[in-house]
Motif scaffolding. Sequence first.
Motif, PDB file in Angstrom:
ATOM      1  N   VAL A  33       0.853  -1.165  -0.024  1.00 40.15           N
ATOM      2  CA  VAL A  33       0.057   0.188   0.205  1.00 40.15           C
ATOM      3  C   VAL A  33       0.979   1.226  -0.044  1.00 40.15           C
ATOM      4  CG1 VAL A  33      -1.892  -1.166   1.004  1.00 40.15           C
ATOM      5  CG2 VAL A  33      -0.234   0.267   2.373  1.00 40.15           C
ATOM      6  N   LEU A  34       2.038   0.928  -0.100  1.00 35.64           N
ATOM      7  CA  LEU A  34       3.150   2.099  -0.363  1.00 35.64           C
ATOM      8  C   LEU A  34       3.309   2.719  -1.593  1.00 35.64           C
ATOM      9  CD1 LEU A  34       5.771   1.097   2.397  1.00 35.64           C
ATOM     10  CD2 LEU A  34       3.658   2.396   2.763  1.00 35.64           C
ATOM     11  N   PHE A  35       2.504   3.511  -2.146  1.00 37.30           N
ATOM     12  CA  PHE A  35       2.427   3.669  -3.567  1.00 37.30           C
ATOM     13  C   PHE A  35       3.154   4.974  -3.853  1.00 37.30           C
ATOM     14  CE2 PHE A  35      -1.897   2.204  -2.609  1.00 37.30           C
ATOM     15  CZ  PHE A  35      -1.840   0.965  -3.139  1.00 37.30           C
ATOM     16  N   LYS A  36       3.233   5.921  -3.082  1.00 36.46           N
ATOM     17  CA  LYS A  36       4.149   7.522  -3.529  1.00 36.46           C
ATOM     18  C   LYS A  36       5.344   7.625  -2.716  1.00 36.46           C
ATOM     19  CE  LYS A  36      -0.736   9.334  -3.621  1.00 36.46           C
ATOM     20  NZ  LYS A  36      -1.688  10.510  -2.816  1.00 36.46           N
ATOM     21  N   ASP A  37       6.005   8.371  -3.222  1.00 32.73           N
ATOM     22  CA  ASP A  37       7.101   8.730  -2.772  1.00 32.73           C
ATOM     23  C   ASP A  37       7.057   9.476  -1.466  1.00 32.73           C
ATOM     24  OD1 ASP A  37       8.872   7.884  -4.921  1.00 32.73           O
ATOM     25  OD2 ASP A  37       9.005   9.839  -5.945  1.00 32.73           O
ATOM     26  N   GLY A  38       7.840   9.258  -0.569  1.00 33.24           N
ATOM     27  CA  GLY A  38       7.540   9.902   0.823  1.00 33.24           C
ATOM     28  C   GLY A  38       6.683   9.019   1.785  1.00 33.24           C
ATOM     29  N   GLU A  39       6.032   8.306   1.236  1.00 35.42           N
ATOM     30  CA  GLU A  39       5.258   7.401   2.285  1.00 35.42           C
ATOM     31  C   GLU A  39       6.250   6.302   2.833  1.00 35.42           C
ATOM     32  OE1 GLU A  39       0.765   7.330   0.270  1.00 35.42           O
ATOM     33  OE2 GLU A  39       2.108   5.583  -0.243  1.00 35.42           O
ATOM     34  N   VAL A  40       5.903   5.993   4.053  1.00 38.85           N
ATOM     35  CA  VAL A  40       6.756   5.050   4.900  1.00 38.85           C
ATOM     36  C   VAL A  40       5.833   4.241   5.633  1.00 38.85           C
ATOM     37  CG1 VAL A  40       8.580   4.721   6.869  1.00 38.85           C
ATOM     38  CG2 VAL A  40       8.603   6.677   5.324  1.00 38.85           C
ATOM     39  N   GLY A  41       5.950   2.901   5.587  1.00 40.98           N
ATOM     40  CA  GLY A  41       5.070   1.930   6.355  1.00 40.98           C
ATOM     41  C   GLY A  41       5.652   1.568   7.613  1.00 40.98           C
ATOM     42  N   LEU A  42       4.817   1.502   8.567  1.00 43.19           N
ATOM     43  CA  LEU A  42       5.216   1.280   9.995  1.00 43.19           C
ATOM     44  C   LEU A  42       4.194   0.102  10.475  1.00 43.19           C
ATOM     45  CD1 LEU A  42       6.962   2.127  12.642  1.00 43.19           C
ATOM     46  CD2 LEU A  42       5.087   3.833  13.078  1.00 43.19           C
ATOM     47  N   SER A  56      10.082 -12.064   8.345  1.00 43.23           N
ATOM     48  CA  SER A  56       9.507 -10.565   8.463  1.00 43.23           C
ATOM     49  C   SER A  56      10.372  -9.472   8.546  1.00 43.23           C
ATOM     50  CB  SER A  56       8.300 -10.386   9.477  1.00 43.23           C
ATOM     51  OG  SER A  56       7.402 -11.445   9.342  1.00 43.23           O
ATOM     52  N   LYS A  57      11.398  -9.717   9.048  1.00 44.89           N
ATOM     53  CA  LYS A  57      12.691  -8.734   9.613  1.00 44.89           C
ATOM     54  C   LYS A  57      13.205  -8.607   8.074  1.00 44.89           C
ATOM     55  CE  LYS A  57      12.683  -9.792  14.427  1.00 44.89           C
ATOM     56  NZ  LYS A  57      13.689 -10.332  15.344  1.00 44.89           N
ATOM     57  N   LYS A  58      13.713  -9.803   7.560  1.00 46.16           N
ATOM     58  CA  LYS A  58      14.383  -9.698   6.368  1.00 46.16           C
ATOM     59  C   LYS A  58      13.880  -8.851   5.233  1.00 46.16           C
ATOM     60  CE  LYS A  58      16.776 -12.652   2.842  1.00 46.16           C
ATOM     61  NZ  LYS A  58      16.969 -14.170   2.698  1.00 46.16           N
ATOM     62  N   GLU A  59      12.352  -9.211   5.097  1.00 45.33           N
ATOM     63  CA  GLU A  59      11.415  -8.613   4.101  1.00 45.33           C
ATOM     64  C   GLU A  59      11.427  -7.062   4.492  1.00 45.33           C
ATOM     65  OE1 GLU A  59       9.215  -8.361   0.861  1.00 45.33           O
ATOM     66  OE2 GLU A  59      10.267 -10.070   1.486  1.00 45.33           O
ATOM     67  N   ALA A  60      11.324  -6.653   5.742  1.00 47.23           N
ATOM     68  CA  ALA A  60      11.237  -5.388   6.228  1.00 47.23           C
ATOM     69  C   ALA A  60      12.496  -4.381   5.671  1.00 47.23           C
ATOM     70  CB  ALA A  60      11.086  -4.902   7.336  1.00 47.23           C
ATOM     71  N   ARG A  61      13.849  -5.105   5.804  1.00 53.66           N
ATOM     72  CA  ARG A  61      14.917  -4.778   5.574  1.00 53.66           C
ATOM     73  C   ARG A  61      15.085  -4.381   4.165  1.00 53.66           C
ATOM     74  NH1 ARG A  61      17.034  -8.300   9.761  1.00 53.66           N
ATOM     75  NH2 ARG A  61      17.505  -9.821   8.129  1.00 53.66           N
ATOM     76  N   ASN A  62      14.520  -5.110   3.295  1.00 56.92           N
ATOM     77  CA  ASN A  62      14.545  -5.158   1.731  1.00 56.92           C
ATOM     78  C   ASN A  62      14.004  -4.076   1.273  1.00 56.92           C
ATOM     79  OD1 ASN A  62      15.877  -7.599   1.521  1.00 56.92           O
ATOM     80  ND2 ASN A  62      13.962  -8.664   1.166  1.00 56.92           N
ATOM     81  N   TYR A  63      13.023  -3.200   2.100  1.00 51.94           N
ATOM     82  CA  TYR A  63      12.387  -2.089   1.737  1.00 51.94           C
ATOM     83  C   TYR A  63      13.310  -0.930   2.119  1.00 51.94           C
ATOM     84  CZ  TYR A  63       7.750  -4.280   0.696  1.00 51.94           C
ATOM     85  OH  TYR A  63       6.754  -4.888  -0.130  1.00 51.94           O
ATOM     86  N   HIS A  64      14.382  -1.050   2.954  1.00 47.04           N
ATOM     87  CA  HIS A  64      15.227  -0.155   3.179  1.00 47.04           C
ATOM     88  C   HIS A  64      14.702   0.699   4.484  1.00 47.04           C
ATOM     89  CE1 HIS A  64      18.322  -1.714   0.294  1.00 47.04           C
ATOM     90  NE2 HIS A  64      17.179  -1.374  -0.541  1.00 47.04           N
ATOM     91  N   ARG A  65      14.585   1.906   3.937  1.00 47.16           N
ATOM     92  CA  ARG A  65      14.039   2.984   5.048  1.00 47.16           C
ATOM     93  C   ARG A  65      12.486   3.191   4.856  1.00 47.16           C
ATOM     94  NH1 ARG A  65      18.336   7.789   5.943  1.00 47.16           N
ATOM     95  NH2 ARG A  65      19.987   6.637   6.379  1.00 47.16           N
ATOM     96  N   ARG A  66      11.927   2.417   3.843  1.00 47.22           N
ATOM     97  CA  ARG A  66      10.429   2.611   3.511  1.00 47.22           C
ATOM     98  C   ARG A  66       9.429   1.755   4.356  1.00 47.22           C
ATOM     99  NH1 ARG A  66       7.982   2.457  -1.774  1.00 47.22           N
ATOM    100  NH2 ARG A  66       6.653   3.818  -0.812  1.00 47.22           N
ATOM    101  N   LEU A  67      10.113   0.651   5.223  1.00 42.35           N
ATOM    102  CA  LEU A  67       9.104   0.222   6.087  1.00 42.35           C
ATOM    103  C   LEU A  67       9.932  -0.162   7.155  1.00 42.35           C
ATOM    104  CD1 LEU A  67       7.246  -3.022   4.489  1.00 42.35           C
ATOM    105  CD2 LEU A  67       7.549  -2.444   7.014  1.00 42.35           C
TER     106      LEU A  67
END
Length: 285
Positions: free
Chosen positions: A217-226, A237-248
């Motif tokens: 659901v993170l479509f736009k630049d500047g959106e971060v998932g928490l 789950s932790k590995k997958e989140a790291r793949n998003y770098h700072r976006r999740l």
Amino acid sequence: MSEKKTTRQAEIVFAAMKAIETSGGEMRISDIYETLAQSFPLSDYEKEQTKSGVIRWKAYLNFYSIEVSKVGYLIKKSGIWHLTEEGAKALAAGAGGFFADFHGKYSEIQKAHEVSVIEENAEQPDDLDMLQGQASKGIREYIIKKNPYEFQDLAAALLRAMGYYTPFIAPKGKDGGVDIIAYQDPLGTTSPQLKVQVKHYPTTAIPVDVVRSLGGVLFKDGEVGLLITSGTFTSESKKEARNYHRRLRLIDIDEFVELWIKFYDKMSEEDKTLLPIIPVYFLKS
């Protein structure tokens, strides 16, 4: 040269420091607990609770980590343990040698300050880390008793204390994958814009598909998932989140409690009533 005789305390501390080293030199304490629980052979006795209400092997680790920190081999900051270069070198001595090294150096530090040497007893009630652990345990138990919507309100209150505005908090019913939307300004014109999902699963590790769903659901630049949970996350789950770098970003129950304590003074009086806490002060040596 043979390795010095090891004790269980030495083996547990050494295993934790090696886990940090393997992870690149730093590791969140909750991840250290998870790693040792899965890979280190613990006895039933070590898995029991002490009189202070903490798990015995964790008490050993927290107790002696104070010594490891005092001699400069470990830095603790915001729930993350960092192994120093000197600490990494000391690990080459093996479990017994490493334990004798930092324990001996810490004893010398205590003697220099005319303080008695700490006994090898991880159940001492005046150990600060253990008291903090017991306090955190009480807060976690309070959170567990909340229903999912009450935990969602706690998450929103924490975000507000951290300086975010929360114009949207999902009502009861389907939320479309987002429970809270948070901005850094009242109009939502600055980045980041947080899309928050809250999972009140205190006894369950959040699986990777939940992380992927939030990422979707993170479509736009500047959106971060928490993603905030009252439990933990799987390794996937932790590995997958790291793949998003700072976006999740993932926040488990341990970090949630740490953040609640850290930002409690910045909360409104109304938000404080959701999970009221009080500070306890000790003389700093």
